[in-house]
Design an enzyme around this catalytic site. Structure first.
Site, PDB file in Angstrom:
ATOM      1  N   ASN A 280      19.798 -53.498  -2.797  1.00  0.00           N
ATOM      2  CA  ASN A 280      19.744 -52.616  -3.965  1.00  0.00           C
ATOM      3  C   ASN A 280      18.368 -52.628  -4.623  1.00  0.00           C
ATOM      4  OD1 ASN A 280      22.426 -51.700  -3.878  1.00  0.00           O
ATOM      5  ND2 ASN A 280      23.137 -53.581  -4.847  1.00  0.00           N
ATOM      6  N   HIS A 282      16.877 -55.081  -5.892  1.00  0.00           N
ATOM      7  CA  HIS A 282      16.813 -56.002  -7.017  1.00  0.00           C
ATOM      8  C   HIS A 282      16.669 -57.424  -6.513  1.00  0.00           C
ATOM      9  CE1 HIS A 282      18.515 -52.513  -9.148  1.00  0.00           C
ATOM     10  NE2 HIS A 282      17.597 -52.915 -10.005  1.00  0.00           N
ATOM     11  N   CYS A 317      16.279 -57.246 -12.470  1.00  0.00           N
ATOM     12  CA  CYS A 317      14.832 -57.337 -12.345  1.00  0.00           C
ATOM     13  C   CYS A 317      14.410 -56.876 -10.958  1.00  0.00           C
ATOM     14  CB  CYS A 317      14.442 -58.794 -12.587  1.00  0.00           C
ATOM     15  SG  CYS A 317      12.756 -59.180 -12.216  1.00  0.00           S
TER      16      CYS A 317
END
Lengths: 373, 373
Positions: A280, A282, A317
């Site tokens: 994803n 991330h 993040c």
């Protein structure tokens, strides 16, 4: 159990070496196995002896031989396709109790070990994630997006971890087979709780217990979504009625955000890398765990073993964000600490946040026990 | 293949839940599986219904029941110990051709995927290492020290990688079963060459080929050791006669050391962490690979796939050493580059060195091919 087959004193056979099939030329080899006790040949590492026991004939085989080879190969793949189902089943686990529980075995690999020769907490977390995905896959409700059901996928929803707790009694070593059991139930109005028990396959001894609370998030807006009826309907066959949590999560309520003033240790300039991203885009959970460990004092890492870890994820993040990992020794003043002169039990508080901003990515707490050696 | 067992319309059974065995109290549960099509019960996520289908009876069972439970459990473990051998064999591979070749299957896990949803080169390298160790273990000549034989262990010797080459044709995805074949032979006077072919289990298609050259090192003095007769004797049953390398290593000769002036990209301040160390307290190979990838321009990582990697390790590294990863586009001026306007093939040179020193840890070269999408 030895895996070496019984060797006759001198045995010859001819075969098509499967691992040489990349070469377009058909290669026929004769391999002579010589029992070590009667062997008289010396290994000559720098030269290929004139009469090598391993004879390569690189010329193209005649047509009839070629056809035979193709037939042999086809036969081999027929046999293999039958074996494949069995291997996939053994590797990828099975549903128990009408699909409510999923069981999967893992053999601990050398790359999963840390500097103390035991499986790392990061590697074990990866194993938990794998078994969870295979539970959803095994139940036939896995769409793309890693854990999303078809209905979730249609609505652009994904599961994200909100809270993670792991209690480790004992860490497995290289070559150990561990058995993971996992199940899931609702958590509050909109969440999902998943729990795991990991045991040593041979002894049955519990190695660790873990629990995660997930919430559903819209992939585009990044907003938390309701656990709508259509998705409940889809997942009901693998959702247990709510059970008592296997880990008491009282502890999680006390999570405190650290800042530069309250932290004992600040690791600054942590930069997520390309290899730290999941599908994803991330940062992987296991990366946060590495950063958490990174902020623990070196003497704790060397003399203690991580026993309990509680993490609360507050923000995602990606790349290009410089982070800080802060830690502090907890309960410095409480009664237990004063009685604990030998530091056989140390508790740390953790915070990971964006550098030069107040934005917190996660809060955590770890408990470390002195290694028995 | 569905892993869900056939569900009768309404089926009840009583069992000792194995995954609840951590609790000291004996818990008996009745689980009623209800076929989804005829189910009328609603999931009530925020409350435990008065008449839940999953009934917990937490009171201690009578003695006779306890004895029966213990017997059942013992029986279960007898069955399991028989199963264990089978599982360990399937997971940890087998010797072929009198021990000269080792074969092991792996199921690609979700944690092994990179941001592009394919197994990462780092994860594949870990799999190669695992199969190599299992080859030595399977042949019965593994002492401690990860790859060391008993004779090596007595002399305080370990294997260290000098050169590593990987050629990837195609990267596997989550849930793919891959089959690794590996074998080994002497390399020069004192080295060992190990080679691998990794194929898709289902299709038989070659995914990658790899080769490593190892040398023996004294663990204390860190000096390279001779491949003495006693160790040759010990390893001869798994050493093939010297074969033609499966990867042409012409390329490795051209490895060039970069410095700040010749590099296009410098990643500075790379600090090995506790979680990056292996059981020998040295930085894991896979970590160097991550640093190599890190220094590649982002646009290459996103649009290209790593096709060939050649690494030459020159010095070890522990914690507390700040490192630099340097890279430069290779062959900028050669003919091929001028004809390659679309950058469908990019070659990079790499160097990892100690910051503010000239000491080089590794030199490398990577070839990247444009992704077909």
């Amino acid at each position: 159990m030895t895996m070496v087959e019984h060797l006759s004193v001198s045995r010859s056979f001819t075969m098509l070496l499967p691992y040489y099939s990349t070469s377009s030329a058909m290669k026929r080899r004769t391999i002579r196995c010589v029992d070590s006790s009667t062997s008289t040949s010396e290994i000559k590492p720098n030269s290929i002896p004139a009469a090598t026991p391993l004879q390569l004939n690189l010329s193209a085989a005649e047509s009839s031989k070629k056809i035979k080879a193709v037939e042999e190969r086809l036969e081999r793949f027929n046999w293999k396709s039958k074996q494949l189902d069995k291997i996939v089943e053994i590797f990828s686990g099975r549903l128990l109790e009408c699909g409510l529980v999923f069981e999967q075995n893992f053999l601990i690999r050398s790359s999963e070990l840390g500097a103390d020769s035991k499986a790392s907490i990061g590697a074990l977390t990866n194993i938990l994630q794998e078994s969870a995905l295979n539970h959803v896959k095994g139940a036939g409700i896995l769409a793309e997006g890693f854990g999303s059901t078809p209905e979730m996928s249609r609505r652009n929803l994904i599961w994200v971890v909100y809270r993670m707790q792991i209690v480790v009694d004992s860490y497995p070593s290289w070559g150990d087979v561990i058995q993971v059991n996992t199940w899931t139930c609702a958590s509050g109005r909109n969440g999902m709780r998943r729990e795991w028990i990991v045991r040593d396959y041979k002894t049955g001894k519990t190695l660790l217990r873990a629990a995660c609370v997930y919430v559903m998030m819209n992939k585009t807006t990044r907003k938390i979504s309701k656990f709508i009826k259509e998705i409940r309907e889809e997942t009901k066959n693998i959702f247990m009625e709510i059970t008592e949590p296997i880990i008491n999560h009282e502890d999680a309520k006390k999570l405190r955000a650290l800042d530069v003033d309250t932290a004992d240790n600040v690791q600054a300039g942590l930069l997520p890398k390309w290899s730290d991203l999941d599908v994803n885009q991330h940062v992987k959970h296991v990366k946060y765990i590495e950063w958490i460990l990174e902020s623990a004092p070196r003497w704790i890492l060397e003399t203690h073993e991580l026993s309990i870890m509680t993490l609360e994820f507050q923000k995602e993040c990606g790349m290009n964000t410089s982070l800080q990992s802060l830690s502090a020794v907890a309960n410095r003043d409480d009664h237990r600490h004063h009685n604990n002169k030998h530091n056989d039990e140390v508790e740390l508080e953790h915070t990971i946040r964006v550098e030069n901003e107040s934005q917190i990515l996660l809060k955590g707490r770890t408990m470390w026990l002195l290694k028995i050696s």
